[in-house]
Design a protein around this motif. Sequence first.
Motif, PDB file in Angstrom:
ATOM      1  N   ALA A  31     -33.509  23.521   2.824  1.00 32.09           N
ATOM      2  CA  ALA A  31     -33.130  23.442   1.412  1.00 32.09           C
ATOM      3  C   ALA A  31     -31.986  24.399   1.106  1.00 32.09           C
ATOM      4  CB  ALA A  31     -34.335  23.747   0.530  1.00 32.09           C
ATOM      5  N   LEU A  54     -32.535  16.739  -1.219  1.00 34.82           N
ATOM      6  CA  LEU A  54     -33.756  17.514  -0.957  1.00 34.82           C
ATOM      7  C   LEU A  54     -34.970  16.600  -0.811  1.00 34.82           C
ATOM      8  CD1 LEU A  54     -33.129  20.558  -3.296  1.00 34.82           C
ATOM      9  CD2 LEU A  54     -33.116  20.528  -0.798  1.00 34.82           C
ATOM     10  N   CYS A  77     -38.559  23.206  -1.773  1.00 37.34           N
ATOM     11  CA  CYS A  77     -37.354  22.433  -2.101  1.00 37.34           C
ATOM     12  C   CYS A  77     -37.020  22.561  -3.582  1.00 37.34           C
ATOM     13  CB  CYS A  77     -37.541  20.970  -1.712  1.00 37.34           C
ATOM     14  SG  CYS A  77     -37.562  20.689   0.074  1.00 37.34           S
TER      15      CYS A  77
END
Length: 147
Positions: A31, A54, A77
Amino acid sequence: MIEWKPLGTGARPVPQPVATPLVWAGAGVGALVLVALLNTVVGPDRPELALPALSLLAALLGLCSRFTAAPGTALLCWLFLNGFAIPPAGTLTWAGHRDTTWLACLLTAALVGTVLARLVHARAAYRRMAPGRGRTDSATGDGPYDF
């Protein structure tokens, strides 16, 4: 003559998932890299591009993880999405409907990846374990793939 064979050394029908802390480490690093890359390439303040990226990362991580890793993957994320992909960068905020939707989207992506992996592994295990699969009669051409 007695032949000694260790128990449990045969091929496992379904592979073991990756350990949850390792999946979470991958989610955090992945991420961070994705958000930094998107902020560099297309500019900051573009969550409409960061959320699908993501979500794809969460789904890919779900392919090799347990169901219990999905909430943590989605949360990690979301932290990078909220903290660095929307203004002000570096500040966590909570906008009720938007962030709830983003968390649900990321969690759904992680769960879909995990379910997809389980289905693929179960189908492959069934094909390996089903009796008579993979053999063909060369004289008649009868086999599992002949129609």
